[in-house]
Scaffold this motif. Structure first.
Motif, PDB file in Angstrom:
ATOM      1  N   PHE A 194     -54.317 -17.393  19.061  1.00 33.87           N
ATOM      2  CA  PHE A 194     -55.020 -18.477  19.904  1.00 33.87           C
ATOM      3  C   PHE A 194     -53.739 -18.786  21.054  1.00 33.87           C
ATOM      4  CE2 PHE A 194     -56.368 -22.055  21.887  1.00 33.87           C
ATOM      5  CZ  PHE A 194     -57.814 -21.679  22.640  1.00 33.87           C
ATOM      6  N   TYR A 195     -52.709 -19.332  20.297  1.00 36.25           N
ATOM      7  CA  TYR A 195     -51.925 -20.151  21.204  1.00 36.25           C
ATOM      8  C   TYR A 195     -50.671 -19.244  21.641  1.00 36.25           C
ATOM      9  CZ  TYR A 195     -54.107 -24.351  19.042  1.00 36.25           C
ATOM     10  OH  TYR A 195     -55.068 -25.423  18.961  1.00 36.25           O
ATOM     11  N   GLY A 196     -50.604 -17.882  21.333  1.00 33.07           N
ATOM     12  CA  GLY A 196     -49.618 -17.138  21.677  1.00 33.07           C
ATOM     13  C   GLY A 196     -49.266 -17.126  23.348  1.00 33.07           C
ATOM     14  N   GLY A 197     -48.103 -17.578  23.664  1.00 34.08           N
ATOM     15  CA  GLY A 197     -48.039 -17.517  25.243  1.00 34.08           C
ATOM     16  C   GLY A 197     -48.045 -19.046  25.495  1.00 34.08           C
ATOM     17  N   ILE A 198     -48.362 -19.758  24.920  1.00 34.80           N
ATOM     18  CA  ILE A 198     -49.124 -21.140  25.394  1.00 34.80           C
ATOM     19  C   ILE A 198     -47.816 -22.242  24.805  1.00 34.80           C
ATOM     20  CG2 ILE A 198     -50.573 -23.207  25.468  1.00 34.80           C
ATOM     21  CD1 ILE A 198     -52.927 -20.967  25.072  1.00 34.80           C
ATOM     22  N   ILE A 199     -47.561 -22.019  23.370  1.00 41.28           N
ATOM     23  CA  ILE A 199     -46.530 -23.052  22.797  1.00 41.28           C
ATOM     24  C   ILE A 199     -45.378 -22.358  22.204  1.00 41.28           C
ATOM     25  CG2 ILE A 199     -48.175 -24.948  22.608  1.00 41.28           C
ATOM     26  CD1 ILE A 199     -48.471 -24.317  19.696  1.00 41.28           C
ATOM     27  N   GLU A 200     -44.425 -22.682  21.982  1.00 43.90           N
ATOM     28  CA  GLU A 200     -43.097 -22.179  21.414  1.00 43.90           C
ATOM     29  C   GLU A 200     -43.446 -22.621  19.846  1.00 43.90           C
ATOM     30  OE1 GLU A 200     -40.964 -20.304  22.588  1.00 43.90           O
ATOM     31  OE2 GLU A 200     -42.174 -20.299  24.666  1.00 43.90           O
ATOM     32  N   GLY A 201     -43.742 -23.811  19.375  1.00 42.72           N
ATOM     33  CA  GLY A 201     -43.654 -24.048  18.052  1.00 42.72           C
ATOM     34  C   GLY A 201     -44.840 -24.366  17.172  1.00 42.72           C
ATOM     35  N   SER A 202     -45.166 -24.035  16.151  1.00 45.38           N
ATOM     36  CA  SER A 202     -46.568 -24.458  15.640  1.00 45.38           C
ATOM     37  C   SER A 202     -46.089 -25.487  14.547  1.00 45.38           C
ATOM     38  CB  SER A 202     -47.321 -23.148  15.133  1.00 45.38           C
ATOM     39  OG  SER A 202     -46.554 -22.629  14.179  1.00 45.38           O
ATOM     40  N   ALA A 203     -47.433 -25.853  13.596  1.00 40.84           N
ATOM     41  CA  ALA A 203     -47.109 -26.472  12.599  1.00 40.84           C
ATOM     42  C   ALA A 203     -47.377 -25.764  11.337  1.00 40.84           C
ATOM     43  CB  ALA A 203     -48.166 -27.918  12.681  1.00 40.84           C
ATOM     44  N   PRO A 204     -46.491 -25.108  10.757  1.00 38.54           N
ATOM     45  CA  PRO A 204     -46.642 -24.230   9.692  1.00 38.54           C
ATOM     46  C   PRO A 204     -46.974 -24.636   8.454  1.00 38.54           C
ATOM     47  CG  PRO A 204     -44.218 -24.358  10.034  1.00 38.54           C
ATOM     48  CD  PRO A 204     -44.835 -25.326  11.165  1.00 38.54           C
ATOM     49  N   TYR A 205     -46.806 -25.991   8.076  1.00 34.07           N
ATOM     50  CA  TYR A 205     -47.202 -26.713   6.868  1.00 34.07           C
ATOM     51  C   TYR A 205     -48.483 -27.267   6.995  1.00 34.07           C
ATOM     52  CZ  TYR A 205     -42.386 -25.765   5.673  1.00 34.07           C
ATOM     53  OH  TYR A 205     -41.073 -25.440   5.516  1.00 34.07           O
ATOM     54  N   LYS A 206     -49.326 -27.181   7.966  1.00 39.37           N
ATOM     55  CA  LYS A 206     -50.445 -27.796   8.012  1.00 39.37           C
ATOM     56  C   LYS A 206     -51.559 -27.402   6.784  1.00 39.37           C
ATOM     57  CE  LYS A 206     -52.136 -26.656  12.112  1.00 39.37           C
ATOM     58  NZ  LYS A 206     -53.017 -26.535  13.225  1.00 39.37           N
ATOM     59  N   TRP A 207     -51.234 -26.385   6.145  1.00 38.11           N
ATOM     60  CA  TRP A 207     -52.104 -26.095   5.000  1.00 38.11           C
ATOM     61  C   TRP A 207     -51.539 -27.211   3.938  1.00 38.11           C
ATOM     62  CZ3 TRP A 207     -49.078 -25.116   0.609  1.00 38.11           C
ATOM     63  CH2 TRP A 207     -47.853 -24.868   0.943  1.00 38.11           C
ATOM     64  N   MET A 208     -50.597 -27.819   3.869  1.00 36.23           N
ATOM     65  CA  MET A 208     -50.208 -28.718   2.843  1.00 36.23           C
ATOM     66  C   MET A 208     -51.308 -29.938   2.814  1.00 36.23           C
ATOM     67  SD  MET A 208     -46.280 -28.484   2.638  1.00 36.23           S
ATOM     68  CE  MET A 208     -46.158 -29.901   1.522  1.00 36.23           C
ATOM     69  N   TYR A 209     -51.347 -30.794   4.384  1.00 38.91           N
ATOM     70  CA  TYR A 209     -52.194 -31.870   4.304  1.00 38.91           C
ATOM     71  C   TYR A 209     -53.418 -31.717   5.017  1.00 38.91           C
ATOM     72  CZ  TYR A 209     -49.516 -30.963   9.022  1.00 38.91           C
ATOM     73  OH  TYR A 209     -49.154 -30.539   9.964  1.00 38.91           O
ATOM     74  N   ILE A 210     -54.043 -30.675   5.037  1.00 43.49           N
ATOM     75  CA  ILE A 210     -55.532 -30.241   5.544  1.00 43.49           C
ATOM     76  C   ILE A 210     -56.258 -30.369   4.085  1.00 43.49           C
ATOM     77  CG2 ILE A 210     -57.269 -29.109   6.467  1.00 43.49           C
ATOM     78  CD1 ILE A 210     -55.454 -28.360   8.532  1.00 43.49           C
ATOM     79  N   SER A 211     -56.732 -31.451   3.538  1.00 41.53           N
ATOM     80  CA  SER A 211     -57.153 -31.615   2.283  1.00 41.53           C
ATOM     81  C   SER A 211     -58.389 -30.493   1.812  1.00 41.53           C
ATOM     82  CB  SER A 211     -57.302 -32.871   1.625  1.00 41.53           C
ATOM     83  OG  SER A 211     -56.385 -33.632   1.584  1.00 41.53           O
ATOM     84  N   HIS A 212     -58.964 -30.322   2.887  1.00 42.21           N
ATOM     85  CA  HIS A 212     -60.245 -29.331   2.765  1.00 42.21           C
ATOM     86  C   HIS A 212     -59.714 -27.914   2.302  1.00 42.21           C
ATOM     87  CE1 HIS A 212     -61.439 -32.583   5.625  1.00 42.21           C
ATOM     88  NE2 HIS A 212     -62.792 -32.137   5.470  1.00 42.21           N
TER      89      HIS A 212
END
Length: 601
Positions: free
Chosen positions: A492-510
């Motif tokens: 989705f974000y390809g070409g829009i942003i350079e850096g993502s948040a690769p560790y979000k799987w750690m703090y999305i408790s769902h």
């Protein structure tokens, strides 16, 4: 002199003494006693077989409903205790106690389901005609049908017992890891360690971009140091679940999720397709935000930061007035409910370091009350969050008059009431402002909230689907999980942003929920379903408020498809409904793009 509004809830009116409450301990003893009596009663009932009468079974159902409501209240109250003070070690002990009771409750549920399944057809039809049973016949029919897809009762009971120190223990472990995680933020010499929630707030909303970047880097570094522990928890939770599914002969990992949310997989596919069809407009919004930053390179936290942040600080007392006013204009009953919640101390919003992050609404069905938890930072986004949690509390208020079985609703429908009240508050603010930049700030809040549900959550849903597909072949490493997140996000974000948040799987408790698989996508279903209700509310005249309450009251008695058909005259298995439900968000984005055109010329 202006009267201040307390930002701390009152838990003592429920169970005085907090984690040391004698009354709470009495509740625990009582629930255990009822469950033991119920377990013996169900065994005796099964032994009688054909000779058992309907009246004795009705008594068992009433006992189970009391135990279910009692556990709901116990668990939510203990979560409140822990959330208000993550250092409360006694609350941690009580969380474990609650998990043990839930396992016993689930075990009794298995026995009850077996009794339902063994009902002779002629007696079943007669029982369903009982006046008291009619109020929750949908639930009983649902449970009776569910048994057909499960293992023999002895094996299901064994799975449930093993889950306490298995999947549920891993969920609790992740919660404790996250609560204890401290992120160092601030400049050298003035550095302080904060919770992950506070660090995320700094990364997204600090006025100075260098501070936001420092916070984002600190989050990444802290997560990298602890990623192995979280990866182990995620792998074990998914592995346990996949093992159970394999034993049951389930080849579709979504089976349990669609059952819990009372929605057809066909409806979810229609929803996802509709979102994908609108992807270009959503990307256009993010591309405009990037252009408005004036930066050559942007990262994930730049997309979260408002471009037109409101300069106005809104006190908590002012937030209270806004909430009550907008609720009152829709429904006198809703407005009076909000006044009661503020006056009786149902809400915890103080910004302090010893509390958990995030927000939630806790239901207390025995006490017929709720409690709302969040952190208020004097901005419109937090007013929207407060309205969201009020939606849950009002939904609880409507359902607390119903039998416990009729209070059991899917997450997707549970989110409908909360999103409805978000819209009510935010659209009123947008409509009343005459200042263009203030309007743009409010539009950003509305759009950001909407895109969370039609971009971020569906991305996490896709991540989970792919994670489970790969997990069938073995555990995933931290690097593999990070790369999987990046793959999904870059689509989705390809070409829009350079850096993502690769560790979000750690703090999305769902991701770590033991009882609710694929616990992200229901929020998108609820958001869009609620938008359909809200669109109808804006056009409706007369008694729509009563119809709205009726929809909430029947949320424990109907599927999503049935609710949509009965109250919205819509077919949610088709993309047309989901397209229409995104219309308000699309209009907000189009207005934002039009108003901001001059800022990038």
């Amino acid at each position: 002199m202006e009267q201040t509004t307390s930002q701390n809830w009152n838990l003592d009116t429920l169970y005085a003494g907090g984690s040391q409450s004698a009354e709470l301990k009495n509740l625990i003893v009582e629930i255990k006693s009822v469950l033991e009596e119920l377990s013996e009663g169900l065994k005796a009932y099964q032994e009688y077989g054909q000779a058992a009468d309907n009246r004795s079974f009705l008594k068992l159902l009433n006992q189970f409903q009391y135990a279910r409501s009692g556990w709901d209240e116990l668990d939510d109250f203990v979560i409140c205790l822990y959330s208000q003070d993550v250092q409360d070690s006694e609350a941690v002990v009580l969380l474990d106690e609650s998990a043990v009771i839930k396992a016993k409750l689930d075990s009794v549920q298995i026995d009850l389901d077996e009794a339902l399944a063994n009902f002779p057809e002629d007696r079943w039809n007669e029982f369903m005609e009982h006046e008291e049973v009619k109020a929750y016949s949908f639930y009983l029919e649902e449970r009776r049908n569910t048994v057909k897809d499960r293992l023999p009762v002895e094996m299901e009971r064994l799975i449930n017992v093993l889950s306490v120190n298995g999947i549920k223990a891993w969920e609790q472990h992740q919660q404790q890891l996250l609560a204890k995680m401290k992120v160092p933020i601030g400049s050298a010499g003035e550095e302080q360690e904060v919770s992950i929630g506070q660090a995320m707030n700094e990364a997204m909303y600090a006025e100075d971009r260098s501070l936001r970047q420092q916070a984002a880097e600190a989050i990444a570094e802290t997560c990298a140091d602890q990623a192995e522990d979280f990866a182990t928890a995620l792998n074990r939770i998914s592995g346990f679940r996949l093992d159970v599914y394999e034993q049951r002969g389930w080849h579709n990992v979504l089976k349990e999720a669609v059952e819990q949310n009372r929605i057809q997989e066909e409806s979810i596919r229609a929803l996802v397709k509709s979102i994908d069809d609108n992807k270009d407009l959503y990307r256009a919004y993010f591309q405009r935000k990037v252009a408005l930053t004036g930066l050559e390179q942007v990262s994930w936290f730049d997309l979260e930061t408002p471009i037109f942040a409101s300069e106005e600080k809104i006190t908590y007392s002012a937030a209270k007035d806004i909430i009550i006013k907008q609720f009152q204009q829709f429904s006198e009953k809703l407005g009076q409910f909000a006044e009661r919640a503020f006056e009786e101390g149902w809400i915890e919003t103080e910004n302090r370091s010893d509390k958990a992050g995030g927000g939630f609404c806790a239901s207390m069905p025995l006490s017929n009350e709720s409690r709302i938890f969040m952190t208020y930072r004097e901005n419109y986004q937090d007013i929207v969050t407060l309205a969201h949690e009020f939606g849950h509390a009002y939904h609880n208020f409507i359902l607390h008059d119903e039998p416990a079985f009729a209070q059991q609703k899917g997450t997707s429908v549970a989110e409908s009431a909360s999103t409805f009240l978000e819209n009510l508050v935010l659209d009123a603010a947008i409509g009343h402002t005459t200042n263009e930049k203030e309007k743009l700030a409010l539009l950003e809040v509305k759009i950001k909230d909407g895109l969370k549900y039609v971009v971020s959550v569906p991305n996490m849903y896709r991540f989970e689907q792919e994670f489970y597909a790969r997990r069938k072949n073995g555990q995933l490493t931290v690097e593999e999980i990070n790369n999987l997140i990046k793959e999904v996000e870059s689509d989705f974000y390809g070409g829009i942003i350079e850096g993502s948040a690769p560790y979000k799987w750690m703090y999305i408790s769902h991701f770590y929920s033991a009882d609710k698989p694929f616990f992200n996508i229901p929020y998108t279903i609820g958001y869009l379903f609620s938008n359909g209700i809200y669109s109808l509310a804006k056009e409706a005249t007369g008694d729509f408020q009563e119809k709205y309450d009726e929809l909430l009251r029947n949320s424990g008695r109907m599927t999503v498809e049935q609710l949509a058909q009965n109250y919205l005259d819509a077919d949610v298995t088709k993309t047309d409904f989901w397209d229409a439900s995104q219309q308000a968000l699309k209009e907000a984005i189009e207005e934002y793009l039009r108003l901001t055109e001059k800022y990038i010329e």
